[in-house]
Motif scaffolding. Structure first.
Motif, PDB file in Angstrom:
ATOM      1  N   GLU A   1       0.835  -1.206   0.000  1.00 59.56           N
ATOM      2  CA  GLU A   1       0.000   0.000   0.000  1.00 59.56           C
ATOM      3  C   GLU A   1       0.867   1.253   0.000  1.00 59.56           C
ATOM      4  O   GLU A   1       0.615   2.207  -0.754  1.00 59.56           O
ATOM      5  CB  GLU A   1      -0.915  -0.002   1.223  1.00 59.56           C
ATOM      6  CG  GLU A   1      -1.811   1.225   1.309  1.00 59.56           C
ATOM      7  CD  GLU A   1      -2.585   1.312   2.615  1.00 59.56           C
ATOM      8  OE1 GLU A   1      -3.275   2.325   2.826  1.00 59.56           O
ATOM      9  OE2 GLU A   1      -2.505   0.365   3.423  1.00 59.56           O
ATOM     10  N   ILE A   2       1.894   1.270   0.826  1.00 65.06           N
ATOM     11  CA  ILE A   2       2.780   2.424   0.905  1.00 65.06           C
ATOM     12  C   ILE A   2       3.560   2.600  -0.395  1.00 65.06           C
ATOM     13  O   ILE A   2       3.700   3.716  -0.912  1.00 65.06           O
ATOM     14  CB  ILE A   2       3.731   2.274   2.109  1.00 65.06           C
ATOM     15  CG1 ILE A   2       2.975   2.589   3.404  1.00 65.06           C
ATOM     16  CG2 ILE A   2       4.959   3.172   1.968  1.00 65.06           C
ATOM     17  CD1 ILE A   2       3.789   2.432   4.665  1.00 65.06           C
TER      18      ILE A   2
ATOM     19  N   ALA B   1       1.245   3.924  -3.032  1.00 66.55           N
ATOM     20  CA  ALA B   1       0.907   5.327  -2.758  1.00 66.55           C
ATOM     21  C   ALA B   1       2.060   6.231  -3.181  1.00 66.55           C
ATOM     22  O   ALA B   1       1.842   7.325  -3.710  1.00 66.55           O
ATOM     23  CB  ALA B   1       0.598   5.514  -1.274  1.00 66.55           C
TER      24      ALA B   1
ATOM     25  N   LYS C   1       4.149   5.596  -5.575  1.00 69.53           N
ATOM     26  CA  LYS C   1       4.187   5.611  -7.039  1.00 69.53           C
ATOM     27  C   LYS C   1       3.217   6.646  -7.600  1.00 69.53           C
ATOM     28  O   LYS C   1       3.482   7.274  -8.623  1.00 69.53           O
ATOM     29  CB  LYS C   1       3.845   4.218  -7.581  1.00 69.53           C
ATOM     30  CG  LYS C   1       3.928   4.117  -9.104  1.00 69.53           C
ATOM     31  CD  LYS C   1       3.730   2.698  -9.589  1.00 69.53           C
ATOM     32  CE  LYS C   1       3.768   2.619 -11.119  1.00 69.53           C
ATOM     33  NZ  LYS C   1       5.050   3.101 -11.674  1.00 69.53           N
ATOM     34  N   ARG C   2       2.101   6.848  -6.907  1.00 64.07           N
ATOM     35  CA  ARG C   2       1.079   7.793  -7.375  1.00 64.07           C
ATOM     36  C   ARG C   2       1.362   9.231  -6.935  1.00 64.07           C
ATOM     37  O   ARG C   2       0.787  10.166  -7.498  1.00 64.07           O
ATOM     38  CB  ARG C   2      -0.303   7.382  -6.852  1.00 64.07           C
ATOM     39  CG  ARG C   2      -0.801   6.033  -7.328  1.00 64.07           C
ATOM     40  CD  ARG C   2      -2.265   5.827  -6.942  1.00 64.07           C
ATOM     41  NE  ARG C   2      -2.456   5.945  -5.504  1.00 64.07           N
ATOM     42  CZ  ARG C   2      -2.403   4.924  -4.658  1.00 64.07           C
ATOM     43  NH1 ARG C   2      -2.137   3.704  -5.106  1.00 64.07           N
ATOM     44  NH2 ARG C   2      -2.600   5.103  -3.361  1.00 64.07           N
ATOM     45  N   ASN C   3       2.180   9.394  -5.918  1.00 67.72           N
ATOM     46  CA  ASN C   3       2.350  10.704  -5.292  1.00 67.72           C
ATOM     47  C   ASN C   3       3.840  11.021  -5.147  1.00 67.72           C
ATOM     48  O   ASN C   3       4.520  10.462  -4.290  1.00 67.72           O
ATOM     49  CB  ASN C   3       1.663  10.698  -3.914  1.00 67.72           C
ATOM     50  CG  ASN C   3       1.672  12.057  -3.233  1.00 67.72           C
ATOM     51  OD1 ASN C   3       2.613  12.825  -3.383  1.00 67.72           O
ATOM     52  ND2 ASN C   3       0.636  12.333  -2.458  1.00 67.72           N
TER      53      ASN C   3
ATOM     54  N   TYR D   1       4.971  12.223  -1.702  1.00 74.40           N
ATOM     55  CA  TYR D   1       5.040  11.137  -0.729  1.00 74.40           C
ATOM     56  C   TYR D   1       6.279  10.284  -0.963  1.00 74.40           C
ATOM     57  O   TYR D   1       6.965   9.884  -0.015  1.00 74.40           O
ATOM     58  CB  TYR D   1       3.777  10.282  -0.826  1.00 74.40           C
ATOM     59  CG  TYR D   1       3.685   9.187   0.218  1.00 74.40           C
ATOM     60  CD1 TYR D   1       3.917   9.461   1.562  1.00 74.40           C
ATOM     61  CD2 TYR D   1       3.365   7.885  -0.141  1.00 74.40           C
ATOM     62  CE1 TYR D   1       3.834   8.457   2.519  1.00 74.40           C
ATOM     63  CE2 TYR D   1       3.265   6.879   0.810  1.00 74.40           C
ATOM     64  CZ  TYR D   1       3.504   7.173   2.141  1.00 74.40           C
ATOM     65  OH  TYR D   1       3.423   6.182   3.086  1.00 74.40           O
ATOM     66  N   GLN D   2       6.595  10.027  -2.223  1.00 74.33           N
ATOM     67  CA  GLN D   2       7.792   9.248  -2.527  1.00 74.33           C
ATOM     68  C   GLN D   2       9.038   9.955  -2.006  1.00 74.33           C
ATOM     69  O   GLN D   2       9.920   9.323  -1.408  1.00 74.33           O
ATOM     70  CB  GLN D   2       7.921   9.003  -4.022  1.00 74.33           C
ATOM     71  CG  GLN D   2       9.097   8.105  -4.383  1.00 74.33           C
ATOM     72  CD  GLN D   2       9.192   7.841  -5.869  1.00 74.33           C
ATOM     73  OE1 GLN D   2       9.712   8.668  -6.606  1.00 74.33           O
ATOM     74  NE2 GLN D   2       8.688   6.697  -6.316  1.00 74.33           N
TER      75      GLN D   2
ATOM     76  N   VAL E   1      -1.575   6.364   5.987  1.00 71.95           N
ATOM     77  CA  VAL E   1      -0.815   6.633   4.759  1.00 71.95           C
ATOM     78  C   VAL E   1      -1.615   7.578   3.860  1.00 71.95           C
ATOM     79  O   VAL E   1      -2.813   7.379   3.694  1.00 71.95           O
ATOM     80  CB  VAL E   1      -0.558   5.306   4.009  1.00 71.95           C
ATOM     81  CG1 VAL E   1       0.103   5.543   2.666  1.00 71.95           C
ATOM     82  CG2 VAL E   1       0.284   4.370   4.881  1.00 71.95           C
ATOM     83  N   PRO E   2      -1.020   8.624   3.330  1.00 75.27           N
ATOM     84  CA  PRO E   2       0.400   8.994   3.359  1.00 75.27           C
ATOM     85  C   PRO E   2       0.758  10.027   4.422  1.00 75.27           C
ATOM     86  O   PRO E   2       1.917  10.418   4.536  1.00 75.27           O
ATOM     87  CB  PRO E   2       0.611   9.591   1.967  1.00 75.27           C
ATOM     88  CG  PRO E   2      -0.682  10.310   1.700  1.00 75.27           C
ATOM     89  CD  PRO E   2      -1.763   9.437   2.323  1.00 75.27           C
TER      90      PRO E   2
ATOM     91  N   ARG F   1      -8.617  -0.843  -0.362  1.00 75.42           N
ATOM     92  CA  ARG F   1      -7.168  -0.800  -0.180  1.00 75.42           C
ATOM     93  C   ARG F   1      -6.520  -2.085  -0.692  1.00 75.42           C
ATOM     94  O   ARG F   1      -5.417  -2.066  -1.222  1.00 75.42           O
ATOM     95  CB  ARG F   1      -6.837  -0.577   1.294  1.00 75.42           C
ATOM     96  CG  ARG F   1      -7.264   0.786   1.812  1.00 75.42           C
ATOM     97  CD  ARG F   1      -7.266   0.850   3.321  1.00 75.42           C
ATOM     98  NE  ARG F   1      -5.944   0.629   3.884  1.00 75.42           N
ATOM     99  CZ  ARG F   1      -5.706   0.601   5.195  1.00 75.42           C
ATOM    100  NH1 ARG F   1      -6.705   0.775   6.051  1.00 75.42           N
ATOM    101  NH2 ARG F   1      -4.486   0.397   5.651  1.00 75.42           N
TER     102      ARG F   1
ATOM    103  N   GLN G   1      -5.011  -2.721  -4.184  1.00 78.21           N
ATOM    104  CA  GLN G   1      -3.643  -2.326  -4.505  1.00 78.21           C
ATOM    105  C   GLN G   1      -2.709  -3.530  -4.596  1.00 78.21           C
ATOM    106  O   GLN G   1      -1.671  -3.469  -5.270  1.00 78.21           O
ATOM    107  CB  GLN G   1      -3.114  -1.344  -3.447  1.00 78.21           C
ATOM    108  CG  GLN G   1      -3.833  -0.012  -3.416  1.00 78.21           C
ATOM    109  CD  GLN G   1      -3.786   0.692  -4.758  1.00 78.21           C
ATOM    110  OE1 GLN G   1      -2.733   0.793  -5.385  1.00 78.21           O
ATOM    111  NE2 GLN G   1      -4.928   1.187  -5.215  1.00 78.21           N
TER     112      GLN G   1
END
Length: 249
Positions: free
Chosen positions: A44-45, A48, A50-52, A55-56, A165-166, A225, A228
């Motif tokens: 999940e992290i 997340a 990868k999308r943001n 956040y990465q 998260v996140p 969730r 994912q």
């Protein structure tokens, strides 16, 4: 010893045993020279991140990014770079609490719904005599400057952040400079389990790496969730394919 890191869907996961991790964390804590930011990376992290991009970048600031969950371990096997050991975030939380109790270190619980962190802290005190509760604050009382200053004033040895998260990792990355000697870790829903509000999967499910299935059965709302997980596996296979093409050139 650690063999470095294994990159899984653009996130470098530390390849080390739990004993190595805690030894390194305790050494840093005792020297009081720098703080330690730990990310418990599960699918999940990773997805997340990868999308943001923000956040990465927050995650990449961590001192340790550990494989929390069967999915990450499976991914490392698919990539032919098996990680040394699964390090479950909830179990690591208890390891740190036990150490803090024995060494009379201070801990701060920040996050979750009103009353949950308080009960989690009370249960932790019962489980680990000698534990010093530096403070407790629920996640619905605000995360702004006033809250940051209130928590920073306590300067806990361990700061556990359960904002989900996140947000939890973003919050830690943004404010870690205010905690020069603390161990900082996002703990997701661990306060819910420690408080007794949510039950952890029975031993059978844990032994067979089926905690995710137990959660899905007992908490159907987690279904969104859980979507994912297959997406994560697809991304891992894409990475493997790209790496094979690169090596074939």
């Amino acid at each position: 010893m650690s063999k470095g890191r294994v990159t899984i869907v653009d996130i470098p996961i530390d390849n080390l045993f739990k004993s190595q991790l805690v030894s390194a964390v305790y050494t840093r804590l005792e020297k009081q020279q720098k703080n330690t930011f730990i990310v418990t990376a599960n699918p999940e992290i990773i997805m997340a991140a990868k999308r943001n991009d923000s956040y990465q970048q927050a995650i990449l600031q961590a001192d340790y990014i550990i494989p929390d969950g069967t999915g990450v371990m499976l991914a490392s096997t698919i990539l032919s770079q098996p990680l040394a050991e699964k390090i479950v975030g909830y179990e690591l939380l208890h390891t740190f609490l036990s150490y803090a109790g024995k060494q009379q270190k201070s801990v701060y619980f920040f996050g979750s719904k009103k009353g949950v962190a308080e009960q989690a802290a009370a249960n932790a005190e019962t489980l680990y005599p000698g534990l010093v509760i530096a403070g407790v604050k629920d996640g619905y009382s605000g995360i702004g400057q006033e809250t940051v200053e209130e928590i920073a004033a306590c300067q806990p040895d361990f700061l556990f952040v359960g904002l989900g998260v996140p947000l939890q990792e973003l919050w830690i990355a943004q404010h870690r400079h205010l905690f020069p000697c603390s161990v900082l870790m996002g703990v997701g829903g661990s306060f819910d389990v420690l408080s007794g509000k949510t039950k952890r999967a029975p031993k059978f499910w844990l032994d067979w790496n089926l905690e995710w299935l137990y959660r899905l059965i007992t908490q159907p709302t987690r279904g969104v969730r859980m979507i994912q997980l297959p997406i994560f596996v697809v991304e891992v296979h894409k990475q493997k394919w790209r790496e094979r093409r690169y090596l074939a050139k």
